[in-house]
Structure formats: C-alpha cells, structure tokens
Write an enzyme that holds these catalytic residues in place. Structure first.
Site, PDB file in Angstrom:
ATOM      1  N   LYS A 164       0.858  -1.196   0.000  1.00  0.00           N
ATOM      2  CA  LYS A 164       0.000   0.000   0.000  1.00  0.00           C
ATOM      3  C   LYS A 164       0.889   1.239   0.000  1.00  0.00           C
ATOM      4  O   LYS A 164       1.725   1.419   0.889  1.00  0.00           O
ATOM      5  CB  LYS A 164      -0.907   0.053   1.232  1.00  0.00           C
ATOM      6  CG  LYS A 164      -1.894   1.214   1.130  1.00  0.00           C
ATOM      7  CD  LYS A 164      -2.527   1.594   2.444  1.00  0.00           C
ATOM      8  CE  LYS A 164      -1.814   2.702   3.168  1.00  0.00           C
ATOM      9  NZ  LYS A 164      -1.859   4.033   2.526  1.00  0.00           N
ATOM     10  N   GLU A 220      10.483   0.637  10.147  1.00  0.00           N
ATOM     11  CA  GLU A 220      11.445   1.726   9.902  1.00  0.00           C
ATOM     12  C   GLU A 220      10.714   3.007  10.273  1.00  0.00           C
ATOM     13  O   GLU A 220       9.813   3.435   9.547  1.00  0.00           O
ATOM     14  CB  GLU A 220      11.833   1.768   8.411  1.00  0.00           C
ATOM     15  CG  GLU A 220      12.608   0.563   7.945  1.00  0.00           C
ATOM     16  CD  GLU A 220      14.010   0.475   8.512  1.00  0.00           C
ATOM     17  OE1 GLU A 220      14.446   1.434   9.180  1.00  0.00           O
ATOM     18  OE2 GLU A 220      14.655  -0.549   8.291  1.00  0.00           O
ATOM     19  N   CYS A 255      13.725  10.663   7.085  1.00  0.00           N
ATOM     20  CA  CYS A 255      13.641  10.066   8.430  1.00  0.00           C
ATOM     21  C   CYS A 255      14.945  10.237   9.198  1.00  0.00           C
ATOM     22  O   CYS A 255      14.946  10.414  10.403  1.00  0.00           O
ATOM     23  CB  CYS A 255      13.279   8.597   8.318  1.00  0.00           C
ATOM     24  SG  CYS A 255      14.352   7.715   7.194  1.00  0.00           S
ATOM     25  N   GLU A 260       9.978  14.839  16.251  1.00  0.00           N
ATOM     26  CA  GLU A 260      10.264  14.825  14.818  1.00  0.00           C
ATOM     27  C   GLU A 260       9.361  15.846  14.101  1.00  0.00           C
ATOM     28  O   GLU A 260       8.138  15.744  14.157  1.00  0.00           O
ATOM     29  CB  GLU A 260      10.008  13.425  14.254  1.00  0.00           C
ATOM     30  CG  GLU A 260      10.498  13.286  12.835  1.00  0.00           C
ATOM     31  CD  GLU A 260      10.206  11.920  12.237  1.00  0.00           C
ATOM     32  OE1 GLU A 260       9.094  11.404  12.449  1.00  0.00           O
ATOM     33  OE2 GLU A 260      11.086  11.383  11.542  1.00  0.00           O
TER      34      GLU A 260
HETATM   35  P1  NAP Z   1       2.574   7.616   8.645  1.00  0.00           P
HETATM   36  O1  NAP Z   1       1.537   8.613   8.840  1.00  0.00           O
HETATM   37  O2  NAP Z   1       2.929   6.721   9.769  1.00  0.00           O
HETATM   38  O3  NAP Z   1       2.142   6.768   7.371  1.00  0.00           O
HETATM   39  C1  NAP Z   1       2.922   5.741   6.820  1.00  0.00           C
HETATM   40  C2  NAP Z   1       2.025   4.790   6.082  1.00  0.00           C
HETATM   41  O4  NAP Z   1       1.160   4.129   7.013  1.00  0.00           O
HETATM   42  C3  NAP Z   1       1.111   5.453   5.060  1.00  0.00           C
HETATM   43  O5  NAP Z   1       0.954   4.602   3.947  1.00  0.00           O
HETATM   44  C4  NAP Z   1      -0.182   5.564   5.850  1.00  0.00           C
HETATM   45  O6  NAP Z   1      -1.320   5.702   5.024  1.00  0.00           O
HETATM   46  C5  NAP Z   1      -0.188   4.247   6.581  1.00  0.00           C
HETATM   47  N1  NAP Z   1      -1.074   4.175   7.735  1.00  0.00           N
HETATM   48  C6  NAP Z   1      -1.780   5.163   8.340  1.00  0.00           C
HETATM   49  N2  NAP Z   1      -2.475   4.664   9.395  1.00  0.00           N
HETATM   50  C7  NAP Z   1      -2.194   3.347   9.451  1.00  0.00           C
HETATM   51  C8  NAP Z   1      -2.569   2.291  10.333  1.00  0.00           C
HETATM   52  N3  NAP Z   1      -3.391   2.486  11.361  1.00  0.00           N
HETATM   53  N4  NAP Z   1      -2.068   1.058  10.110  1.00  0.00           N
HETATM   54  C9  NAP Z   1      -1.206   0.822   9.094  1.00  0.00           C
HETATM   55  N5  NAP Z   1      -0.822   1.780   8.227  1.00  0.00           N
HETATM   56  C10 NAP Z   1      -1.298   3.030   8.410  1.00  0.00           C
HETATM   57  O7  NAP Z   1       3.941   8.265   8.188  1.00  0.00           O
HETATM   58  P2  NAP Z   1       4.113   9.392   7.088  1.00  0.00           P
HETATM   59  O8  NAP Z   1       3.700  10.668   7.706  1.00  0.00           O
HETATM   60  O9  NAP Z   1       3.496   8.948   5.816  1.00  0.00           O
HETATM   61  O10 NAP Z   1       5.694   9.342   6.853  1.00  0.00           O
HETATM   62  C11 NAP Z   1       6.580  10.070   7.597  1.00  0.00           C
HETATM   63  C12 NAP Z   1       7.205   9.200   8.678  1.00  0.00           C
HETATM   64  O11 NAP Z   1       7.912   8.114   8.077  1.00  0.00           O
HETATM   65  C13 NAP Z   1       8.242   9.951   9.480  1.00  0.00           C
HETATM   66  O12 NAP Z   1       8.044   9.660  10.829  1.00  0.00           O
HETATM   67  C14 NAP Z   1       9.564   9.363   8.991  1.00  0.00           C
HETATM   68  O13 NAP Z   1      10.594   9.447   9.913  1.00  0.00           O
HETATM   69  C15 NAP Z   1       9.179   7.958   8.684  1.00  0.00           C
HETATM   70  N6  NAP Z   1      10.128   7.351   7.742  1.00  0.00           N
HETATM   71  C16 NAP Z   1      11.012   6.430   8.226  1.00  0.00           C
HETATM   72  C17 NAP Z   1      11.946   5.849   7.366  1.00  0.00           C
HETATM   73  C18 NAP Z   1      12.940   4.842   7.877  1.00  0.00           C
HETATM   74  O14 NAP Z   1      13.528   4.143   7.059  1.00  0.00           O
HETATM   75  N7  NAP Z   1      13.158   4.735   9.182  1.00  0.00           N
HETATM   76  C19 NAP Z   1      11.955   6.189   6.022  1.00  0.00           C
HETATM   77  C20 NAP Z   1      11.033   7.132   5.564  1.00  0.00           C
HETATM   78  C21 NAP Z   1      10.118   7.698   6.444  1.00  0.00           C
HETATM   79  P3  NAP Z   1      -1.767   7.197   4.601  1.00  0.00           P
HETATM   80  O15 NAP Z   1      -0.753   7.685   3.659  1.00  0.00           O
HETATM   81  O16 NAP Z   1      -3.049   7.023   3.967  1.00  0.00           O
HETATM   82  O17 NAP Z   1      -1.842   7.986   5.875  1.00  0.00           O
END
Ligand code: NAP
Ligand code: MG
Length: 522
Positions: A212, A287, A321, A417
């Site tokens: 997804k 991650e 991230c 963050e």
């Molecule tokens: P997010 O809000 O946690 O969303 C990540 C993914 O999870 C999206 O596809 C989101 O869908 C989905 N999602 C939302 N609610 C969910 C649930 N209850 N169960 C399962 N999946 C769900 O994160 P983001 O704001 O998109 O991304 C930014 C974050 O990613 C930051 O915290 C960043 O540090 C982290 N990140 C970490 C890495 C690493 O390698 N450590 C790399 C890149 C990013 P929707 O898009 O529809 O909300």
C-alpha cells in the site's frame, strides 16, 4: 549432448494460480502530461492479480500536486474487500513463485530494473509532480531504485542455508525458505524508493507481496505496477493498492499475511505492531522516525561541515527520516559556523520543483505543511531564529529553510520529529557531553560526526546509539549497507544482506539413520 537446466516452464507460471475474482471491473488508465511536458498513461486502478481494477466499493480519491495545490487525477481507493482479494491473489501465487528457477527469478528482477531505466524520465517527473521534491532529487531516487533491483537480483539463490556438523549419525542442514505473503506499507517522502527497498529483497527471496502506497504519493507505485507483466512477474506475485490509512490497518491485521514491512511514523508503527499481536503474530519490521544529531567539532573541515549540515537537514525539504535535525556545534566555532551556515542557507532557492535552480521543493501535503508551521511557531517561544521561520508567499506548500539557535536539547523542537526544513542548533563543550545529549532522545536512527581527528571519530561513532553513523558526510544512503534504527526508530534492518533474514524463515532439518534394513550403515 545438450545439457538442460532444470526450470519451471514459463507458460505454467505465467497463468493465474487458482485465484479468481468473483466480481470485478477493470479500470482504464488516464493519459496525463506532467508539468515538464511528458505525456504518459497513468494507471488509476488497484493492481490485483496482474490487472488494474476498480475498488469493489467504487470509491475514489483525489491526488493533489503539493507544488500547485491542484488536482492531478482520481484513483481507486482500496477497501477491506480489495485487500482480501489482493491477499488471496498473493497467496495463490506463492508456491509457483517459490518454485521459479533461481536463474529465471533473477532475470525477472533484472527485467524490472531495465524497464524502470527505460522509463526513468517519466518516473522522475511523476514523482516530482506528486511528491513536490525537485526533479533532480527524483532522478537520483530513480537511479537508486534501479540499482536496488539490480543488487537484489544478484542475491537470488545466494542466501544459503548451512550444513551443520552435529554428530556422526545424522545429516543436519538449514534451509532459508520464503516467508510467503508479505504486506508492505510505505510513507510519502521517498515513494518509489521505499517500494524498492521492500519489494526487491522480498521478490529475491521468493515471496509474494501486497504493497500500500501513501495516500499523498500513490502515482509512481502504480506506474511500477504497470511494468510487472512485461517484466515477467507471474500474476498475483506483486499487488499494489492505493488509499488512505485504513487499508494499511487491514494489511497489518490480515490473518493470511505472514510478514509486514512498515515504514512511517513511530505512532503508526506502534499500531502495526499491535495489529500483528492481535491477529496472527505476523513478523513485523518497522522503519520509523528519527531526531538525529549532526555533531561538528571545532577541528572539523569547516566548508565540508557546512555542506554536510546543509544536506543533512534541507535535502528533500527536510522530509527525511534520518535528517540531521539537531546540529551540535562546539562552543569554540559556534559563532563563525552559524554565521557561515546562515549565509550559505540564505543563498539557496526554494520553489518550483521542476526548476533546476530550486534546491528543494514543496512539503508533500497540507497536513504536513501545517504541522511544520506549528512547530516553527512553538520554536519561536523556545529559542531564537537565525534564518527563515515563514512559509513562502503564493501557492504551494513551501517552507523557508529555518534555523533555530541557542536551543536546549530538552526543548520540544529538539525532541520531536518535525519532518520539515527546520534545524535546531545546540552548543556543546566536550566529547562526553555531546555524546550524552546526542543519545538523549527516544530515537536512534542516524547520526553525523565531523572531525579531522580519527581517534575522536571512532570514539564518538562507537558510542552513539544510532543505526547509521556518518563521519565527515551526511545522508549518504546506499542499498549495500543495512539501514534501520535503535530504540523507537524501529525494529530490524532494511537493505544490505541483513534484510534477507526478514524475508526468509530458517528451517532446521535433521536426517537420522534408519535403524533397520538397507539404511543401516554397517
Ligand atoms: P505515517 O503517517 O505513519 O504513514 C505511513 C504509512 O502508514 C502510510 O501509507 C499511511 O497511510 C499508513 N497508515 C496510516 N495509518 C495506518 C494504520 N493504522 N495502520 C497501518 N498503516 C497506516 O507516516 P508518514 O507521515 O506517511 O511518513 C513520515 C514518517 O515516516 C516519518 O516519521 C519518517 O521518519 C518515517 N520514515 C522512516 C523511514 C525509515 O527508514 N526509518 C523512512 C522514511 C520515512 P496514509 O498515507 O493514507 O496515511
Ligand atoms: Mg501527492
């Protein structure tokens, strides 16, 4: 005599494996033209069992370009029943994919790399349109994605089991077998790259997948899906769905998914882990977020450190991230360093991501943009602004590069963050003090150290609680090295050879002796 390599005949594995979708409607693609003039076919359906189909509910959602705030296209939005279909297709395809010969599987993964390469300009333009990052950034991401598929094609059949000497009466060996159906949920900051980091090793190990994409950046994942049949991926082996958070929740809780690889925020990562615990205890790798320190000692190469700090925080609009969000600068060079950093930052241009002069583009969506602006407002009550602190006038989610100084490590802007172009500069005096502050956060994804003293570099690198430490550089990520976090930054590692353990089960086999008849050894 011609020696024939054993292989699974293509016509057998290219068919659909017992998966039939009871009611479905194919969904056509749309012809679109990117802002830099590339006309292409954008798939708009869910990619399930090798076809683009409408959501069973018929629901769609809008895709917005963050640099113009204008709609690009409507896409099918996955619901629970679509996830069930995708999982059924992936499950039905598992056995056949696992049994595709090693050479053929490696060849198919290499085909994926070659097809992305063929369409790389389209991939880069669509990523920029959808995500807001500059075209230069997207092009770099696409090159990394091509390399990632090539790299994991090279691992096919090479993640071996072992023969183990236990005793003289038995033969003992381990096998590395695919985990089976792997669910993947990815964020919006590196849409295509996050897909590659997960799908490439999963396929190399013989798994089937359902991915997804993030609601804000679904376009390149569907373009990727449109190449699967041509690459030779059997139907059902790769399934890609778009939609908001909910389908991510269904994937995490699905009883027939054997493993979930998640990249996103720490808050959502907790929910994924909980959903696994409450469903089938599927394996979970996470991650997650970070608040990484970037440490500059007074003996650092000054110019190089300035560039490293700049790249560390403002690369990809700060939506990274592992961004170096906390600058620790040694007291002796504090004023000179901050002054030079300010003048460097004040000379970068932000704006239209298709303009080659733009250093960075727009934040990916309104929600994220508002969150960054809120943190900037709160930061103004905690510390002083060196530069920035505002949005850019006009349309689009553009934030000026912002630096706070005289920040304390316990301030909110130094602990949470922000995920935007906001740097918190903190002053330190000695090595042990800075190590303590650098580690004083719930996160542990990455860190940077800038010094010309090798002993000091080693000492600091070995005492930082972080999954990656960069010395005299920053944000240099390569798919050859493991990547992931300590503490609340995650579980497990992606990339490198390490990730292959996540996509395989180890089976221990002991062949004992038959105690009577022909099998008796003497
Ligand atoms: P997010 O809000 O946690 O969303 C990540 C993914 O999870 C999206 O596809 C989101 O869908 C989905 N999602 C939302 N609610 C969910 C649930 N209850 N169960 C399962 N999946 C769900 O994160 P983001 O704001 O998109 O991304 C930014 C974050 O990613 C930051 O915290 C960043 O540090 C982290 N990140 C970490 C890495 C690493 O390698 N450590 C790399 C890149 C990013 P929707 O898009 O529809 O909300
Ligand atoms: Mg978008």
């Amino acid at each position: 005599m011609v020696f024939k390599f054993p292989r699974v005949a293509s016509p057998i594995f290219r068919r659909s494996f017992g998966f039939t979708r009871a009611v479905y409607k194919l969904q056509p693609s749309k012809k679109l033209t990117t802002p830099n003039g590339i006309t292409y076919e954008q798939p708009t359906g869910l990619f399930i069992n090798g076809e683009f189909v409408a959501a069973r509910s018929g629901k769609e959602f809008e895709v917005i370009s963050p640099s113009t705030e204008k709609k690009i296209v409507d896409l099918a939005e996955a619901g629970k029943e679509d996830i069930d279909d995708a999982v059924a297709a992936a499950k039905a395809a598992t056995l056949a994919w696992e049994h595709v010969s090693v050479d053929e599987r490696a060849g198919i993964i290499r085909n994926i790399a070659a097809l992305i390469e063929k369409h790389k300009d389209t991939f880069a333009a669509v990523e920029t349109w959808d995500n807001g990052k500059t075209l230069g950034m997207s092009s770099g991401d696409v090159e990394g994605v091509i390399g990632c598929f090539k790299y994991y094609a090279g691992f096919v059949g090479k993640h071996f089991g072992k023969v183990v000497d236990v005793d003289v009466d038995s033969f003992n060996y381990t096998r590395r077998e695919p985990v089976g159906v792997c669910g993947m949920v990815i964020p919006w900051n590196f849409p295509l790259m996050m897909l590659a980091w997960k799908i490439a090793p999963a396929l190399a190990c013989g798994n089937t997948v359902i991915l997804k994409s993030a609601e804000s950046t679904p376009l390149t994942a569907l373009l990727f899906a449109s190449l699967m049949n041509e690459a030779g991926i059997p139907k059902g082996v790769v399934n890609i769905v778009s939609g908001a958070g909910e389908p991510g929740g269904y994937i995490s809780a699905h009883p027939e998914i054997n493993k979930v690889a998640f990249t996103g925020s720490t808050a959502t990562g907790r929910k994924v882990l909980e959903a696994s615990a409450k469903s089938n205890l599927k394996k979970v790798t996470l991650e997650l977020g970070g608040k990484s320190p970037n440490i500059v000692f007074d003996d650092a190469d000054f110019e190089q450190a300035i560039e490293s700090v700049l790249i560390g925080i403002f690369y990809n609009q700060g939506e990274v991230c592992c961004a170096g969000t906390r600058l620790f600068v040694q007291a002796g060079i504090k004023e000179k360093f901050l002054e030079a950093l300010k003048s460097r930052v004040d000379n970068i241009t932000i704006g239209d991501p298709f303009d080659p002069n733009s250093f960075y583009g727009a934040q990916t969506n309104r929600q994220q943009f508002d969150k960054v602006m809120e943190y900037i407002d709160e930061g103004k009550n905690e510390a002083h602004i060196l530069t920035g602190g505002h949005r850019r006038d006009g349309d689009g989610f553009f934030v000026q590069p912002t630096i706070f100084y005289d920040v304390k490590n316990n301030h909110k802007i130094a602990q949470e963050e922000i995920f935007g172009p906001v740097l918190a500069a903190i002053t330190f005096n000695d090595v042990d003090e800075v190590i303590k502050m650098a580690n004083d956060t719930p996160y542990g994804l990455a860190a940077g150290v800038h010094t010309t003293n090798l002993n000091r570099a080693l000492y600091v690198a070995n005492h930082l609680k972080a999954g990656t430490v960069w010395v005299n550089c920053y944000n240099v990520i390569s798919h050859h090295m493991p990547f992931g976090g300590y503490k609340e930054s995650g579980h497990g590692r992606e990339l490198g050879a390490e990730v292959l353990n996540n996509y395989t089960e180890v089976k221990a086999v002991r062949i004992g002796q038959i105690s009577s008849g022909i099998g008796v050894h003497k």
